[in-house]
Design an enzyme around this catalytic site. Structure first.
Site, PDB file in Angstrom:
ATOM      1  N   GLY A   8      27.066  23.062  28.448  1.00  0.00           N
ATOM      2  CA  GLY A   8      27.016  21.747  29.098  1.00  0.00           C
ATOM      3  C   GLY A   8      28.399  21.162  29.308  1.00  0.00           C
ATOM      4  N   ARG A  11      30.182  18.161  32.598  1.00  0.00           N
ATOM      5  CA  ARG A  11      30.357  16.704  32.624  1.00  0.00           C
ATOM      6  C   ARG A  11      30.514  16.166  31.195  1.00  0.00           C
ATOM      7  NH1 ARG A  11      25.883  14.253  33.751  1.00  0.00           N
ATOM      8  NH2 ARG A  11      24.440  15.995  33.762  1.00  0.00           N
ATOM      9  N   ASP A  59      20.997  28.168  32.119  1.00  0.00           N
ATOM     10  CA  ASP A  59      20.130  27.124  31.564  1.00  0.00           C
ATOM     11  C   ASP A  59      19.944  27.494  30.091  1.00  0.00           C
ATOM     12  OD1 ASP A  59      18.051  25.616  30.589  1.00  0.00           O
ATOM     13  OD2 ASP A  59      16.771  25.863  32.365  1.00  0.00           O
ATOM     14  N   VAL A  60      20.596  26.735  29.215  1.00  0.00           N
ATOM     15  CA  VAL A  60      20.624  27.163  27.804  1.00  0.00           C
ATOM     16  C   VAL A  60      19.271  27.024  27.106  1.00  0.00           C
ATOM     17  CG1 VAL A  60      23.109  26.910  27.414  1.00  0.00           C
ATOM     18  CG2 VAL A  60      21.614  24.923  27.108  1.00  0.00           C
ATOM     19  N   SER A 138      23.330  13.506  17.096  1.00  0.00           N
ATOM     20  CA  SER A 138      23.556  12.117  17.509  1.00  0.00           C
ATOM     21  C   SER A 138      23.276  11.212  16.315  1.00  0.00           C
ATOM     22  CB  SER A 138      22.579  11.762  18.637  1.00  0.00           C
ATOM     23  OG  SER A 138      22.531  10.365  18.828  1.00  0.00           O
ATOM     24  N   TYR A 151      13.873  12.522  21.727  1.00  0.00           N
ATOM     25  CA  TYR A 151      15.330  12.742  21.666  1.00  0.00           C
ATOM     26  C   TYR A 151      15.768  12.730  20.197  1.00  0.00           C
ATOM     27  CZ  TYR A 151      20.349  12.085  22.322  1.00  0.00           C
ATOM     28  OH  TYR A 151      21.714  12.225  22.254  1.00  0.00           O
ATOM     29  N   LYS A 155      17.369  15.823  17.936  1.00  0.00           N
ATOM     30  CA  LYS A 155      18.698  15.734  17.328  1.00  0.00           C
ATOM     31  C   LYS A 155      18.619  15.844  15.793  1.00  0.00           C
ATOM     32  CE  LYS A 155      21.097  15.598  21.044  1.00  0.00           C
ATOM     33  NZ  LYS A 155      22.042  16.690  21.338  1.00  0.00           N
ATOM     34  N   ILE A 184      28.862   6.954  23.364  1.00  0.00           N
ATOM     35  CA  ILE A 184      30.025   7.499  24.065  1.00  0.00           C
ATOM     36  C   ILE A 184      29.823   7.246  25.560  1.00  0.00           C
ATOM     37  CG2 ILE A 184      31.427   9.578  24.486  1.00  0.00           C
ATOM     38  CD1 ILE A 184      31.302   8.789  21.474  1.00  0.00           C
TER      39      ILE A 184
HETATM   40  P1  NAP Z   1      26.052  14.072  29.980  1.00  0.00           P
HETATM   41  O1  NAP Z   1      27.283  13.369  30.435  1.00  0.00           O
HETATM   42  O2  NAP Z   1      24.734  13.665  30.517  1.00  0.00           O
HETATM   43  O3  NAP Z   1      26.268  15.651  30.215  1.00  0.00           O
HETATM   44  C1  NAP Z   1      25.271  16.537  29.804  1.00  0.00           C
HETATM   45  C2  NAP Z   1      25.760  17.952  30.000  1.00  0.00           C
HETATM   46  O4  NAP Z   1      24.722  18.834  29.521  1.00  0.00           O
HETATM   47  C3  NAP Z   1      26.023  18.285  31.451  1.00  0.00           C
HETATM   48  O5  NAP Z   1      27.206  19.039  31.557  1.00  0.00           O
HETATM   49  C4  NAP Z   1      24.808  19.131  31.834  1.00  0.00           C
HETATM   50  O6  NAP Z   1      25.115  20.149  32.765  1.00  0.00           O
HETATM   51  C5  NAP Z   1      24.485  19.803  30.508  1.00  0.00           C
HETATM   52  N1  NAP Z   1      23.105  20.310  30.488  1.00  0.00           N
HETATM   53  C6  NAP Z   1      21.948  19.609  30.513  1.00  0.00           C
HETATM   54  N2  NAP Z   1      20.900  20.450  30.501  1.00  0.00           N
HETATM   55  C7  NAP Z   1      21.401  21.716  30.461  1.00  0.00           C
HETATM   56  C8  NAP Z   1      20.833  23.002  30.426  1.00  0.00           C
HETATM   57  N3  NAP Z   1      19.499  23.182  30.434  1.00  0.00           N
HETATM   58  N4  NAP Z   1      21.651  24.078  30.391  1.00  0.00           N
HETATM   59  C9  NAP Z   1      22.999  23.932  30.395  1.00  0.00           C
HETATM   60  N5  NAP Z   1      23.602  22.725  30.424  1.00  0.00           N
HETATM   61  C10 NAP Z   1      22.814  21.631  30.465  1.00  0.00           C
HETATM   62  O7  NAP Z   1      25.901  13.974  28.390  1.00  0.00           O
HETATM   63  P2  NAP Z   1      26.979  13.655  27.250  1.00  0.00           P
HETATM   64  O8  NAP Z   1      26.921  12.206  26.981  1.00  0.00           O
HETATM   65  O9  NAP Z   1      28.259  14.295  27.562  1.00  0.00           O
HETATM   66  O10 NAP Z   1      26.273  14.373  26.008  1.00  0.00           O
HETATM   67  C11 NAP Z   1      26.691  15.626  25.520  1.00  0.00           C
HETATM   68  C12 NAP Z   1      25.986  15.885  24.190  1.00  0.00           C
HETATM   69  O11 NAP Z   1      26.326  14.847  23.260  1.00  0.00           O
HETATM   70  C13 NAP Z   1      24.471  15.874  24.297  1.00  0.00           C
HETATM   71  O12 NAP Z   1      23.925  16.861  23.444  1.00  0.00           O
HETATM   72  C14 NAP Z   1      24.094  14.490  23.804  1.00  0.00           C
HETATM   73  O13 NAP Z   1      22.787  14.439  23.294  1.00  0.00           O
HETATM   74  C15 NAP Z   1      25.147  14.258  22.747  1.00  0.00           C
HETATM   75  N6  NAP Z   1      25.383  12.846  22.462  1.00  0.00           N
HETATM   76  C16 NAP Z   1      25.820  11.988  23.429  1.00  0.00           C
HETATM   77  C17 NAP Z   1      26.034  10.645  23.105  1.00  0.00           C
HETATM   78  C18 NAP Z   1      26.495   9.631  24.122  1.00  0.00           C
HETATM   79  O14 NAP Z   1      26.496   8.416  23.792  1.00  0.00           O
HETATM   80  N7  NAP Z   1      26.900  10.013  25.314  1.00  0.00           N
HETATM   81  C19 NAP Z   1      25.797  10.201  21.797  1.00  0.00           C
HETATM   82  C20 NAP Z   1      25.354  11.101  20.850  1.00  0.00           C
HETATM   83  C21 NAP Z   1      25.158  12.420  21.182  1.00  0.00           C
HETATM   84  P3  NAP Z   1      24.583  20.165  34.308  1.00  0.00           P
HETATM   85  O15 NAP Z   1      24.799  18.796  34.856  1.00  0.00           O
HETATM   86  O16 NAP Z   1      25.447  21.223  34.912  1.00  0.00           O
HETATM   87  O17 NAP Z   1      23.141  20.580  34.255  1.00  0.00           O
END
Ligand code: NAP
Length: 243
Positions: A8, A11, A59-60, A138, A151, A155, A184
């Site tokens: 992932g 982005r 697709d992981v 998370s 969700y 997690k 984040i």
């Molecule tokens: P994001 O900006 O929505 O980005 C999500 C990433 O995951 C994208 O690059 C997307 O790739 C990829 N992805 C989704 N489904 C996928 C799949 N089936 N196979 C491969 N890649 C996939 O999310 P983020 O905020 O950076 O979050 C990253 C991680 O941190 C996640 O696990 C999230 O739960 C965790 N997290 C985030 C926050 C927060 O506040 N943002 C807080 C706690 C934990 P494509 O677009 O190419 O499909």
């Protein structure tokens, strides 16, 4: 040169993590599923800076696609030193409205993906008697959040899986840790209003939202020999929201 797979990484946190690893001398695999343009633009940005990077679409949530990605990396680089399981999706819905397919999708992208990649990559790491696995959970996987039952469950599963795998792979010289961020600023939180965000900042001792770099720095530390004696841990980059 050490090799790192970041799932992932097209982005958000994953993209920033790929950037940091590549700039720190890792051959970095930028995994994406849908965001092809973003993944290749990140690759071009890093190649222009002299970094070693590849892009791999998988697709992981699908075991065979994870296997194809690992096979590609082993064939090209002969090694996988670091696996960062970052790919994830979120959904805000009361349980009443969550469908069976919502449940299956969330659990397979957020949790089965971790099983898939760890199962495939750990085989290789055990043979090498070294490796670092870092799984993204998370704060919500720890404390729960209304209207995010699945969700949070996915997690929480990542935390339990990480602790168990750390015990299983420790004797083979492999560290397995978890990073569980607070809020984040990424696309994942794009649906939240300014009032929602202000409320989170009010509840955060360091009085700001987190940025992807705040998480990427912790992931890089857990991949480094500086954290050689750390395994089975959950680290919360949350500005003190989770203490
Ligand atoms: P994001 O900006 O929505 O980005 C999500 C990433 O995951 C994208 O690059 C997307 O790739 C990829 N992805 C989704 N489904 C996928 C799949 N089936 N196979 C491969 N890649 C996939 O999310 P983020 O905020 O950076 O979050 C990253 C991680 O941190 C996640 O696990 C999230 O739960 C965790 N997290 C985030 C926050 C927060 O506040 N943002 C807080 C706690 C934990 P494509 O677009 O190419 O499909």
């Amino acid at each position: 040169m050490k090799t790192a797979i970041i799932t992932g990484a097209s982005r958000g946190i994953g993209a920033e993590t790929a950037r940091l690893f590549a700039k720190n001398g890792y051959a970095t695999i930028i995994n994406y599923n849908n965001s092809e343009k973003e993944a290749f633009s990140l690759k071009d940005e890093l190649l222009a800076q002299g970094c070693c990077v590849d892009v791999f679409k998988a697709d992981v949530s699908k075991f065979d696609e994870c296997k194809a990605m690992a096979d590609f990396v082993i064939k090209k680089y002969k090694r996988i030193d670091v696996l960062v399981n970052n790919a994830g999706i979120a959904q805000i819905k009361p349980l009443f409205d969550v469908s069976e397919s919502d449940f299956d999708k969330m659990m397979s992208v957020n949790f089965k993906s971790v099983f898939n990649t760890c199962k495939i990559v750990s085989d290789h790491m055990v043979s090498n008697k070294s490796g670092k696995i870092i799984n993204l959970s998370s704060v919500w996987g720890n404390v729960g959040s209304s209207c995010e039952t699945i969700y949070c469950a996915s997690k929480a599963a990542v935390i339990g899986f990480t602790k168990a795998l750390a015990k299983e792979l420790g004797p083979s010289g492999i560290n397995v840790n978890c990073v569980a961020p607070g809020f984040i600023q990424t696309d994942m939180n794009g649906c939240l209003s300014k009032d929602d965000v202000d409320e989170i900042v009010d509840e955060t001792p360091l009085a700001r939202v987190g940025q992807p770099q705040d998480v990427a720095n912790v992931i890089l530390f857990l991949a480094d020999e500086k954290s050689a004696f750390v395994t089975g841990q959950v680290i919360y980059p949350s500005g003190g929201w989770q203490i």
